[in-house]
Design an enzyme around this catalytic site. Structure first.
Site, PDB file in Angstrom:
ATOM      1  N   TYR A  59       0.842  -1.201   0.000  1.00 35.58           N
ATOM      2  CA  TYR A  59       0.000   0.000   0.000  1.00 35.58           C
ATOM      3  C   TYR A  59       0.880   1.256   0.000  1.00 35.58           C
ATOM      4  O   TYR A  59       1.611   1.515   0.952  1.00 35.58           O
ATOM      5  CB  TYR A  59      -0.930   0.041   1.210  1.00 35.58           C
ATOM      6  CG  TYR A  59      -1.942  -1.090   1.285  1.00 35.58           C
ATOM      7  CD1 TYR A  59      -2.270  -1.851   0.165  1.00 35.58           C
ATOM      8  CD2 TYR A  59      -2.590  -1.391   2.479  1.00 35.58           C
ATOM      9  CE1 TYR A  59      -3.193  -2.887   0.241  1.00 35.58           C
ATOM     10  CE2 TYR A  59      -3.524  -2.421   2.565  1.00 35.58           C
ATOM     11  CZ  TYR A  59      -3.804  -3.165   1.438  1.00 35.58           C
ATOM     12  OH  TYR A  59      -4.726  -4.192   1.519  1.00 35.58           O
ATOM     13  N   PRO A 199     -15.782  -4.189   2.645  1.00 34.90           N
ATOM     14  CA  PRO A 199     -17.109  -4.534   3.175  1.00 34.90           C
ATOM     15  C   PRO A 199     -18.203  -3.585   2.693  1.00 34.90           C
ATOM     16  O   PRO A 199     -19.385  -3.916   2.757  1.00 34.90           O
ATOM     17  CB  PRO A 199     -16.916  -4.421   4.696  1.00 34.90           C
ATOM     18  CG  PRO A 199     -15.802  -3.424   4.860  1.00 34.90           C
ATOM     19  CD  PRO A 199     -14.884  -3.662   3.698  1.00 34.90           C
ATOM     20  N   LEU A 200     -17.786  -2.405   2.187  1.00 37.17           N
ATOM     21  CA  LEU A 200     -18.758  -1.462   1.624  1.00 37.17           C
ATOM     22  C   LEU A 200     -18.736  -1.519   0.102  1.00 37.17           C
ATOM     23  O   LEU A 200     -19.242  -0.618  -0.561  1.00 37.17           O
ATOM     24  CB  LEU A 200     -18.431  -0.037   2.094  1.00 37.17           C
ATOM     25  CG  LEU A 200     -18.558   0.189   3.602  1.00 37.17           C
ATOM     26  CD1 LEU A 200     -17.979   1.538   4.009  1.00 37.17           C
ATOM     27  CD2 LEU A 200     -20.021   0.083   4.026  1.00 37.17           C
ATOM     28  N   ALA A 201     -18.125  -2.591  -0.450  1.00 38.79           N
ATOM     29  CA  ALA A 201     -17.945  -2.691  -1.901  1.00 38.79           C
ATOM     30  C   ALA A 201     -17.318  -1.402  -2.427  1.00 38.79           C
ATOM     31  O   ALA A 201     -17.781  -0.816  -3.408  1.00 38.79           O
ATOM     32  CB  ALA A 201     -19.254  -3.039  -2.603  1.00 38.79           C
ATOM     33  N   GLN A 202     -16.278  -0.965  -1.722  1.00 38.81           N
ATOM     34  CA  GLN A 202     -15.507   0.235  -2.071  1.00 38.81           C
ATOM     35  C   GLN A 202     -16.372   1.494  -2.125  1.00 38.81           C
ATOM     36  O   GLN A 202     -16.088   2.431  -2.847  1.00 38.81           O
ATOM     37  CB  GLN A 202     -14.708   0.020  -3.357  1.00 38.81           C
ATOM     38  CG  GLN A 202     -13.693  -1.124  -3.177  1.00 38.81           C
ATOM     39  CD  GLN A 202     -12.654  -1.234  -4.255  1.00 38.81           C
ATOM     40  OE1 GLN A 202     -12.916  -0.878  -5.394  1.00 38.81           O
ATOM     41  NE2 GLN A 202     -11.473  -1.751  -3.904  1.00 38.81           N
ATOM     42  N   LEU A 204     -19.709   1.578  -2.817  1.00 39.00           N
ATOM     43  CA  LEU A 204     -20.981   1.392  -3.552  1.00 39.00           C
ATOM     44  C   LEU A 204     -22.159   1.291  -2.578  1.00 39.00           C
ATOM     45  O   LEU A 204     -23.224   1.879  -2.798  1.00 39.00           O
ATOM     46  CB  LEU A 204     -20.915   0.103  -4.385  1.00 39.00           C
ATOM     47  CG  LEU A 204     -22.226  -0.252  -5.079  1.00 39.00           C
ATOM     48  CD1 LEU A 204     -22.261   0.361  -6.463  1.00 39.00           C
ATOM     49  CD2 LEU A 204     -22.435  -1.748  -5.184  1.00 39.00           C
ATOM     50  N   GLY A 207     -24.509   4.117  -0.928  1.00 33.87           N
ATOM     51  CA  GLY A 207     -25.616   4.751  -1.632  1.00 33.87           C
ATOM     52  C   GLY A 207     -25.292   6.160  -2.110  1.00 33.87           C
ATOM     53  O   GLY A 207     -26.161   6.875  -2.596  1.00 33.87           O
TER      54      GLY A 207
HETATM   55  N1  NAP Z   1      -6.265  -8.306   1.150  1.00 35.52           N
HETATM   56  C1  NAP Z   1      -6.606  -7.718   0.030  1.00 35.52           C
HETATM   57  O1  NAP Z   1      -6.341  -8.201  -1.079  1.00 35.52           O
HETATM   58  C2  NAP Z   1      -7.345  -6.401   0.118  1.00 35.52           C
HETATM   59  C3  NAP Z   1      -7.947  -5.844  -1.023  1.00 35.52           C
HETATM   60  C4  NAP Z   1      -8.647  -4.650  -0.893  1.00 35.52           C
HETATM   61  C5  NAP Z   1      -8.718  -4.016   0.356  1.00 35.52           C
HETATM   62  N2  NAP Z   1      -8.094  -4.573   1.439  1.00 35.52           N
HETATM   63  C6  NAP Z   1      -8.142  -3.913   2.775  1.00 35.52           C
HETATM   64  O2  NAP Z   1      -9.488  -3.654   3.116  1.00 35.52           O
HETATM   65  C7  NAP Z   1      -9.667  -2.258   3.400  1.00 35.52           C
HETATM   66  C8  NAP Z   1     -11.074  -1.853   2.998  1.00 35.52           C
HETATM   67  O3  NAP Z   1     -11.383  -2.221   1.648  1.00 35.52           O
HETATM   68  P1  NAP Z   1     -11.598  -1.129   0.496  1.00 35.52           P
HETATM   69  O4  NAP Z   1     -10.937   0.120   0.856  1.00 35.52           O
HETATM   70  O5  NAP Z   1     -11.265  -1.813  -0.778  1.00 35.52           O
HETATM   71  O6  NAP Z   1     -13.192  -0.943   0.443  1.00 35.52           O
HETATM   72  P2  NAP Z   1     -14.308  -0.421   1.467  1.00 35.52           P
HETATM   73  O7  NAP Z   1     -13.811  -0.414   2.836  1.00 35.52           O
HETATM   74  O8  NAP Z   1     -15.523  -1.207   1.138  1.00 35.52           O
HETATM   75  O9  NAP Z   1     -14.555   1.067   0.948  1.00 35.52           O
HETATM   76  C9  NAP Z   1     -13.826   2.154   1.450  1.00 35.52           C
HETATM   77  C10 NAP Z   1     -14.387   3.443   0.858  1.00 35.52           C
HETATM   78  O10 NAP Z   1     -15.780   3.540   1.124  1.00 35.52           O
HETATM   79  C11 NAP Z   1     -16.134   4.889   1.426  1.00 35.52           C
HETATM   80  N3  NAP Z   1     -16.670   4.895   2.803  1.00 35.52           N
HETATM   81  C12 NAP Z   1     -16.086   4.400   3.924  1.00 35.52           C
HETATM   82  N4  NAP Z   1     -16.875   4.590   5.001  1.00 35.52           N
HETATM   83  C13 NAP Z   1     -17.972   5.235   4.574  1.00 35.52           C
HETATM   84  C14 NAP Z   1     -19.145   5.703   5.215  1.00 35.52           C
HETATM   85  N5  NAP Z   1     -19.341   5.565   6.517  1.00 35.52           N
HETATM   86  N6  NAP Z   1     -20.086   6.327   4.450  1.00 35.52           N
HETATM   87  C15 NAP Z   1     -19.918   6.496   3.128  1.00 35.52           C
HETATM   88  N7  NAP Z   1     -18.821   6.052   2.451  1.00 35.52           N
HETATM   89  C16 NAP Z   1     -17.864   5.427   3.167  1.00 35.52           C
HETATM   90  C17 NAP Z   1     -14.853   5.700   1.303  1.00 35.52           C
HETATM   91  O11 NAP Z   1     -14.728   6.185  -0.048  1.00 35.52           O
HETATM   92  P3  NAP Z   1     -15.344   7.599  -0.574  1.00 35.52           P
HETATM   93  O12 NAP Z   1     -15.612   8.484   0.609  1.00 35.52           O
HETATM   94  O13 NAP Z   1     -14.262   8.144  -1.466  1.00 35.52           O
HETATM   95  O14 NAP Z   1     -16.562   7.212  -1.330  1.00 35.52           O
HETATM   96  C18 NAP Z   1     -13.769   4.671   1.535  1.00 35.52           C
HETATM   97  O15 NAP Z   1     -12.524   4.977   0.950  1.00 35.52           O
HETATM   98  C19 NAP Z   1      -8.537  -1.559   2.663  1.00 35.52           C
HETATM   99  O16 NAP Z   1      -8.217  -0.305   3.213  1.00 35.52           O
HETATM  100  C20 NAP Z   1      -7.413  -2.554   2.842  1.00 35.52           C
HETATM  101  O17 NAP Z   1      -6.821  -2.418   4.129  1.00 35.52           O
HETATM  102  C21 NAP Z   1      -7.437  -5.751   1.343  1.00 35.52           C
END
Ligand code: NAP
Length: 330
Positions: A59, A199-202, A204, A207
């Site tokens: 990262y 867990p938030l589908a990045q 998506l 909403g």
């Molecule tokens: N092991 C692996 O291969 C792997 C792969 C991917 C991720 N990961 C780990 O998992 C973590 C989380 O996954 P991810 O970042 O891919 O996806 P995620 O946690 O599903 O989505 C994160 C994004 O969702 C939005 N968000 C977060 N909280 C929110 C809230 N309360 N309300 C509205 N929007 C919100 C933010 O983006 P915006 O505000 O810009 O919309 C944030 O950057 C990563 O940081 C990483 O540590 C591991």
């Protein structure tokens, strides 16, 4: 905050903090985020009882580990720090050397969880686990984990290590429910842990986005879920989330997280672009969904059929070309 009941030396919070966003250019959050907001997010996470902090050597090419270590400061020994090795050459000495490098970037004397970021497609884990075992013996690593592993490969890693591989970090959300087939039952019955990533589908499932308002960054530009057609298709799932959210005076993102961590074996590690998001994500740990709500969300999720894989490629390419044109025009 709630915590897993798994037998570990430090408690693991049901909601952790993912830190891929810290200093990684592809998220596009910029310098003020890396220099200030990330620090504030970590400090607030500690205040609110988060103990699980997840990072990886890849990262921001080490920057996430550095930012996280600096922000944790003196609190580092009392939280559960997890990092990952990208196993390009998964040999014992390489694993050992890379763990030392990660610990140095974090400023840590001990890595609570050291994970294989993904299975190496050609090399089995025998040698890497020999390195992991040596790291555990000298006390640099507490628990060993894997990520993106099938159940068979997870168990083979445990056989090679000769003891438990505590966790498997996998995508798990209302959009990606594959871990429910094999991984979750294994974790629930064997006192192992599923660390749910994306867990938030990045974002998506918050909403916030639709076909006329799409997130602009490279990570989500490459994720077919954010194609206009898929954002349209997700409308029913987002509406179901909103309905449950209204009943709990919560947000769709909080309900999406509450849904993911319902199993006692699951902790989720959402990333956050602001302190407010972090606070909202922590509060989700205390939301209890009824069986009916859980079932209704599952049914809405099953009706969401996004265009993915090869079928999504032409649209992804078009969308990337369009984004390039827009950024050149600025
Ligand atoms: N092991 C692996 O291969 C792997 C792969 C991917 C991720 N990961 C780990 O998992 C973590 C989380 O996954 P991810 O970042 O891919 O996806 P995620 O946690 O599903 O989505 C994160 C994004 O969702 C939005 N968000 C977060 N909280 C929110 C809230 N309360 N309300 C509205 N929007 C919100 C933010 O983006 P915006 O505000 O810009 O919309 C944030 O950057 C990563 O940081 C990483 O540590 C591991």
């Amino acid at each position: 905050m709630r915590y897993l009941t798994t037998d570990t030396t430090k408690r693991i919070s049901k909601i952790g903090l993912g830190t891929w966003q810290f200093g990684a250019k592809e998220w596009g959050y910029g310098e003020p985020y890396a220099a200030q907001e990330a620090h504030a997010i970590v400090r607030r996470a500690i205040d609110l009882g988060i103990t699980l902090f997840d990072t990886a050597e890849i990262y921001g090419y080490g920057r996430s580990e550095r930012i996280l270590g600096q922000a944790l400061g003196d609190d580092l020994p009392s939280v559960f720090v997890a990092t990952k090795i990208l196993p390009v050459l998964p040999l014992a000495p390489v694993v050992e050397q890379r763990a030392v490098a990660s610990a140095n970037r974090l400023g840590a004397r001990h890595l609570d969880l050291y994970q294989m970021h993904q299975p190496n497609p050609v090399v089995r884990d025998t040698r890497a686990m020999r390195g992991m075992n040596a790291l555990q013996r000298v006390g640099l690593v507490g628990e060993v984990g894997v990520s993106n592993y099938s159940l068979d490969r997870w168990r083979a890693a445990e056989a090679a290590l000769g003891s438990r591989v505590l966790s498997n970090q996998v995508p798990y959300s209302l959009v990606v429910r594959d871990p429910e087939r094999e991984l979750l039952p294994y974790a629930e019955t064997q006192d192992r842990v599923i660390i749910a990533y994306s867990p938030l589908a990045q974002g998506l499932l918050s909403g916030r986005y639709d076909a006329s308002h799409r997130p602009a960054n490279r990570v989500r530009g490459a994720n077919p879920l954010f194609l206009p057609e898929n954002l349209d298709r997700a409308a029913g799932l987002i509406a179901a989330l909103r309905e449950v959210a209204d009943a709990h005076s919560a947000s769709p993102a909080q309900i999406a997280l509450a849904w993911v961590i319902r199993s006692p074996a699951v902790t989720a590690i959402p990333g956050a672009s602001s302190v407010e998001q972090l606070e909202s994500n922590v509060a989700a740990a205390d939301i209890e969904l009824t069986d009916d709500e859980h079932g209704a969300l599952r049914a809405a999720a099953a009706r969401f059929q996004p265009v993915t894989g090869r079928a999504a490629m032409p649209q992804l390419v078009r969308s990337r070309l369009q984004a390039n044109r827009v950024s050149r025009g600025r």
